[in-house]
Scaffold this motif. Structure first.
Motif, PDB file in Angstrom:
ATOM      1  N   LYS A   1       0.818  -1.213   0.000  1.00 24.72           N
ATOM      2  CA  LYS A   1       0.000   0.000   0.000  1.00 24.72           C
ATOM      3  C   LYS A   1       0.852   1.265   0.000  1.00 24.72           C
ATOM      4  CE  LYS A   1      -0.278   0.253   5.052  1.00 24.72           C
ATOM      5  NZ  LYS A   1      -1.053  -0.162   6.242  1.00 24.72           N
ATOM      6  N   THR A   2       2.082   1.191   0.516  1.00 23.23           N
ATOM      7  CA  THR A   2       2.824   2.438   0.712  1.00 23.23           C
ATOM      8  C   THR A   2       3.184   3.123  -0.606  1.00 23.23           C
ATOM      9  OG1 THR A   2       5.014   1.402   0.795  1.00 23.23           O
ATOM     10  CG2 THR A   2       3.830   1.618   2.882  1.00 23.23           C
ATOM     11  N   SER A   3       3.247   2.363  -1.682  1.00 22.69           N
ATOM     12  CA  SER A   3       3.512   3.004  -2.975  1.00 22.69           C
ATOM     13  C   SER A   3       2.217   3.405  -3.678  1.00 22.69           C
ATOM     14  CB  SER A   3       4.347   2.084  -3.871  1.00 22.69           C
ATOM     15  OG  SER A   3       3.767   0.806  -3.946  1.00 22.69           O
ATOM     16  N   ILE A   4       1.102   3.135  -3.030  1.00 26.10           N
ATOM     17  CA  ILE A   4      -0.198   3.466  -3.633  1.00 26.10           C
ATOM     18  C   ILE A   4      -0.856   4.635  -2.900  1.00 26.10           C
ATOM     19  CG2 ILE A   4      -2.532   2.592  -4.050  1.00 26.10           C
ATOM     20  CD1 ILE A   4      -1.239  -0.227  -4.358  1.00 26.10           C
ATOM     21  N   TYR A   5      -0.838   4.587  -1.561  1.00 27.52           N
ATOM     22  CA  TYR A   5      -1.596   5.621  -0.844  1.00 27.52           C
ATOM     23  C   TYR A   5      -0.846   6.952  -0.812  1.00 27.52           C
ATOM     24  CZ  TYR A   5       0.978   4.488   3.557  1.00 27.52           C
ATOM     25  OH  TYR A   5       1.910   4.270   4.524  1.00 27.52           O
TER      26      TYR A   5
END
Lengths: 380, 396, 380, 396
Positions: free
Chosen positions: B374-378
């Motif tokens: 998720k950290t590269s998405i949110y």
């Protein structure tokens, strides 16, 4: 030289695809995963009816004598549908029995779908090294007595019998002195602790406490298990490579669909060049992986153990790289949806990741590739 | 150029380190360091311990309860919290809605909300994203129609982090659909107990419940909950985006996790040797450690300059920070090998004292890896961040 | 803590930038590269006049006693302009003389721009390992006699004196028994073969045949050269890191300009998202590299040798990665023009590549980083 | 699926291998294997040796002098040439202009040009690219104006490989500028000795002269040199692009270079051990070797299927083939370390017997690395290839 499938192979693939599309949909699969047993008897019976359990078994034991290429076709379909039944564990176990040559009745049971197998080979701290074994097989009258603990035995809790590696001589990391046995899971002294895996399968910790096994349970030569492990592991890897290609095919397809339908800033996100190029990179990875799965399956039965080791390890390396790239990027391209439990893509990603972490990861097989004869050769 | 901390900075570090040592409950520390799931009370407990010390919102102006610390001191405090393994002070109140209230809210709003945020009396969540608007935030569809003294809110928010615990949500809503999409948006504060609000869990791929969909069905919101002017919400949201965001790199936390990774790598083997001594695995760790040195130095470059708010370079920090966090988890499961497979939600939730396999250190890590994709998405996907760099920094 | 330059540092940088923009343009530089000597006396004199040769020399010997951070500022500018004069070789050599403490007159000559130095350390087969030495220094009366061959001695042919590493005891790869000497290039028995390097500099093979040197030529303690080599190599690496950042700054700037002006399919190629993202990646690499060059320069004089080794090796690693990515992508983004000799970008790329291959590449420094105390530590 | 060569294929392989062993001049082989620069005569000499055997254009129809070999046999032949280290048969005549002449030329053109191409009596070069038209080929500006029995050609071509040796050039020229850019292009054959043609060298970053600018200043070209119809040239050019292009992977050559790399790596050291035995360097080589296995298998998948011309997947083969070639050279100079720096054009050109350093194996490699950055740029840059995959294969 050609890469075409036979008519029979195509029929197997089609039959599996039809079954999965109708009876093993993502929702059905999720219900099975979250059920108490984690597997489906109905699905297993269907696989047996479709001939899948008979496929790898020799004709003499009621099977179709399928080779690694036949199994490639099957595993790709099972990968595509993320089937969580104990099929791979059973087929892999059966390969040990075939190599041993003294387990005809059990192979017959496998062919008929009446016996499920699992391979209790790995131990805590051994990581990817199948010859790093503390479990002991001591002489016990005419037979043996097994003591030790095997970890992450995939589908151990669902199996009727286990292939067990144990040390009949030598010290923990010796390649000699390893012996293989087949042990019923209900043998006295066998204790299984069954649990879920994060990719929706089942595995177990299996403890052997003074488990007596008869001489007939020995597979192959006493102390000569290492070579058998080596070949059977290659068979297992070759099957997992094929499964991974099926999984990648599926996740690639859904990601491509998503790029064509999901809109942002008023247009399909697939019209953004950066994402187009990412998808092109995924396509290239997928096709290189597919080539290597084919090559590995073909070389499993080439009769040249050096070449087999070299190609199978190469395949696991290349497919491991592709699996990581395709899995991570598929999730990334799905955006927030990609990190939820709701989309098949997330589950394909989890399965791909766990295939990479079992039976030797990229670095393990890279080191094995380098260690093969021929790598150091450089006469131009 | 002087790249060492001053004696005063070092004294400050010792002081906050001492505070944490004496005040961080060991059960919380153990949960954080071992990657177990935190419950509502875990967050609140630590927040209120810090609030009692007066440090819950170091960056706030002193008049509202800030500390008056320098940017370097705030960095040291964050670093020490991460090093020890405290639960995070969640950003939704302190760092996200509070600055907007301070800048654009009226006196009544400041008086009501800021002290409650400082003390974590209200749990806030963020109502920005909607199913149709991912990276294209301004295309949001949730409407707020003015009827007398109220707005009537209808629509749906998604990806709402920890909304299941929330008392309040700050929302971007559409108050005018006849104008350009950015110009018809307002900024509303909404009580989560209002009739008509439904929270539906979205389960993450590690089966954790940390995000939600929030549905609004004719929810009545008093007009005094409007921040600033109607239809100016997009301006306030952008103000927030420009606010201090170096924390997004999570470099302190990554430094703690690097040590955890090395520990794992010293306990798992390749060809009979610990992975930490294997040249190839050690190289992967070392490359990551070096990337972290480079990122940390870059963060320090930003916070020590006179205007210590990063501009568009925040995008670089976000990209590198998220990639490093992901690579740490990737190497953790690589170190585990097959030990990554077992999955035991009872242990992760604290319902069982030990993992089913007996390996408590390993049990959370595969989930951690999957979750951290998720950290590269949110927070604006890394692709969006690269667009920002190309346009705002490079002028392309 | 702050990252600001002093006023003097900024003045040095500005002076160099003005000089290069006016008198050391790309065309001038290309003429110098293709001239018989490969260097420019005029440029050297200007550097001396600007105080650059005095900068690193202690005040007692007529210099400005500049530290690694001062040199960082200078090297970045020289990198930007791709200066091919024997400046780095001389400054690096001077660092050895400073460490030795017994070469005051030579340091004075360096400060005045009257003595150029080069470091004759590497040998064939040693690759990046400065302690892998076959050259012998035998006792010869009061002094020593040197025999051996040093390869790829950068600017050896332009130097007045050489820093030479030789083995006074021990076997080829021992860390003890290494001694350092300063030897005039016109000493009897010194034979230089000067040639071009592919990045436009000069280097030489230097053969020492029974070269007699006096006791006063010994730098530091007999047999204790390894530590001095280690520290001086870190100094050299720190300077090269700064040079590389200057080179990257320049190539990044010209590539960005090219993306804004070059048109394809009717629009600036910088409007294509795939290229925008590539450029963003280059920007991130550049800024990470810049941070590491600063950190390495700052830590050169921190007084803690462990920390110095760790940070300097980290910097060479991170900058090596950045240099490869930025160099290759700058050429790629320039398209066909990028692979011609005509554009500065190609020459920046060549210089970046050669910096990576000297004084230890990424893998060399990664191994060194891992070998430092602290890497194995993992108490949380 | 059967991934082994048939006995007939193996016999064929032995046969062509034997031919090469007996006919490849050892001085040529030495130049090729040691990465020295080839001169005009080197190419012509080998081409004519092969032509005498009747194998200079294996893929041509037998009626024009082709061999009738299967796609697999042609692959084996290419592989054996690469393995031995023959000079290449340059593609500009045999593989590029000849298929266009066969498909769209008239009988006179076929009778005149094809035999001369087969025997390398004419050296051909390709006049497609122009300074303003890189990836956007159809935007070309060189004009050909019909005046009586001639076209008058004006303009400039660039990136013209080995034009300094050429007798003939095939050109795309604009014959109508009033229509859509693809519709006003014609395909002309031009004698390089025509008055008004000037060839200006472009020196590569390794200082090699292999490309040129070609200027046309009122060059008279007889109308009988027009291929097919006026203004249909774009169609013919596209036909060529779709033609057999698996050779673009250069996989056979890369296999030879892999052995060369291993040799270099066995003779250069890290911490006292040959690099070939260093786990980290060996891993890099192994990853590349594995990539080559995957690519070779992919090429075989393409050429053994019934329609053995790759469609848009040729883009994949081009990308992987060029990346592998580049990585090989990258690892070569990495193995050399500082030994990569010395640069000796006299040795590379054959004017000196040995390199100035005495290390003949190392001397060409840095230049090779720099020169080969071209492989991801020419023939349609790899970015363009990814566009093609996205659009033609993936439908994006």
């Amino acid at each position: 030289m050609h890469f075409n499938l036979t008519e029979e192979q195509q029929q197997f693939a089609d039959a599996l695809r039809r079954w999965a599309d109708k009876d093993y949909t993502f929702d059905v699969r999720q219900r099975i995963v979250h059920s108490a047993s984690g597997v489906s008897d109905l699905a297993w019976d269907t696989l047996a009816e479709l001939g899948m359990t008979a496929l790898p078994v020799p004709e003499a034991q009621g099977g179709f004598n399928g080779d690694a290429v036949d199994m490639m076709v099957v595993m790709q379909e099972l990968g595509r549908a993320l089937v969580v039944e104990p099929y791979f564990a059973t087929v892999w176990g059966a390969y040990f029995l075939k190599l041993a040559g003294n387990q005809h009745h059990r192979l017959g049971d496998v062919a008929r779908g009446e016996l499920k197998l699992a391979c209790a080979l790995g131990e805590k701290h051994a990581r990817h090294d199948l010859c790093d074994i503390k479990t002991i097989a001591a002489i016990n009258g005419e037979g043996y007595r097994i003591d030790g603990t095997k970890t992450v035995v995939v589908h151990g809790g669902q199996a009727g019998a286990l292939i067990v590696s144990a040390r009949s001589a030598g010290t923990q990391r010796d390649t000699h002195g390893i012996s293989l046995f087949v042990v019923p899971t209900d043998a006295p002294g066998v204790a299984l602790r069954d649990y879920r895996t994060i990719d929706g399968q089942r595995a177990a910790t299996v403890q052997f406490s003074h488990v007596p096994v008869p001489a007939s349970a020995l597979l192959g030569r006493l102390g000569g298990g290492c070579e058998m492990l080596d070949e059977a592991a290659d068979y297992g890897v070759s099957l997992q490579c094929s499964e991974a290609v099926g999984v990648m095919d599926a996740i690639f397809g859904t990601t491509l669909d998503y790029l064509k339908t999901r809109k942002q800033f008023g247009m399909a996100i697939g019209s953004f060049q950066a994402l187009q190029h990412r998808m092109a990179d995924m396509y290239i990875h997928l096709e290189q992986a597919r080539s290597m799965a084919m090559l590995a399956a073909a070389r499993m039965s080439c009769g040249d153990a050096d070449e087999r080791r070299r190609v199978v390890s190469a395949a696991k390396v290349r497919i491991g790289q592709a699996a990581k790239f395709i899995g991570q990027q598929a999730v990334q391209l799905h955006g927030g949806m990609g990190v939820t439990d709701e989309l098949p893509a997330a589950h394909h990603f989890k399965r791909l990741t766990m295939i990479e972490l079992t039976l030797g990861d990229v670095d393990h097989h890279l080191a094995r590739f380098i260690a093969q004869r021929g790598f150091q050769q450089h006469s131009v | 150029m002087d790249l060492t901390y001053t004696a005063a900075d070092l004294a400050f570090r010792d002081m906050v380190r001492g505070f944490i040592e004496h005040n961080l409950p060991s059960d919380l520390q153990k949960k954080v360091r071992n990657h177990l799931r935190l419950h509502r009370q875990d967050y609140v407990r630590w927040h209120q311990i810090v609030a009692r010390q007066g440090w819950a919102a170091p960056a706030w102006p002193v008049e509202y309860g800030g500390t008056g610390w320098s940017a370097t001191q705030r960095h040291i405090w964050e670093e020490e919290c991460a090093r020890a393994g405290t639960p995070p002070i969640l950003p939704f109140g302190v760092n996200m809605v509070a600055p907007v209230i301070m800048a654009f809210g009226n006196d009544a709003q400041k008086a009501r909300y800021l002290p409650r945020i400082l003390n974590c009396d209200d749990w806030w969540c963020q109502g920005y994203s909607e199913p149709g608007s991912g990276s294209d935030l301004a295309s949001l569809k949730t409407t707020a129609e003015r009827v007398g003294d109220h707005y009537i809110v209808n629509g749906q928010k998604t990806w709402t982090t920890l909304a299941q615990h929330a008392d309040m949500i700050f929302c971007l809503v559409r108050t005018d659909s006849t104008v350009r999409k950015q110009e018809g948006i307002s900024f509303l504060l909404i009580d989560m107990k209002s009739p008509g609000i439904t929270v539906r869990p979205i389960i993450m791929l590690d089966e954790d419940h940390e995000i939600n969909e929030v549905f609004f069905d004719n929810v009545k919101v008093p007009v005094q909950n409007l921040i600033g002017q109607e239809n100016k919400g997009w301006t306030y949201a952008k103000y927030l985006l420009g606010h201090e965001r170096t924390g997004i790199t999570a470099i302190g936390r990554s430094k703690r996790e690097l040590l955890f990774l090395k520990k794992i790598a010293s306990e798992h083997y390749k060809q009979g040797k610990p992975l930490l001594q294997d040249p190839i695995f050690a190289s992967k760790i070392a490359l990551l450690e070096i990337d972290m040195m480079a990122l940390e130095t870059t963060v320090l470059r930003v916070i020590t300059r006179e205007s210590h708010t990063p501009g568009p370079e925040a995008s670089m920090l976000k990209i590198r920070g998220s990639e490093i966090q992901q690579q740490l988890t990737e190497l953790m499961i690589e170190a585990l090998g097959p030990d990554a497979l077992p999955f035991d939600t009872d242990y992760l939730e604290g319902k069982a004292d030990h993992a089913v396999t007996g390996d408590d250190a390993a049990a959370p890590l595969a989930g951690y890896y999957f979750n951290y994709r998720k950290t590269s998405i949110y927070g604006g996907s890394n692709e969006i961040q690269k667009n920002i760099i190309a346009q705002m920094v490079l002028g392309l």
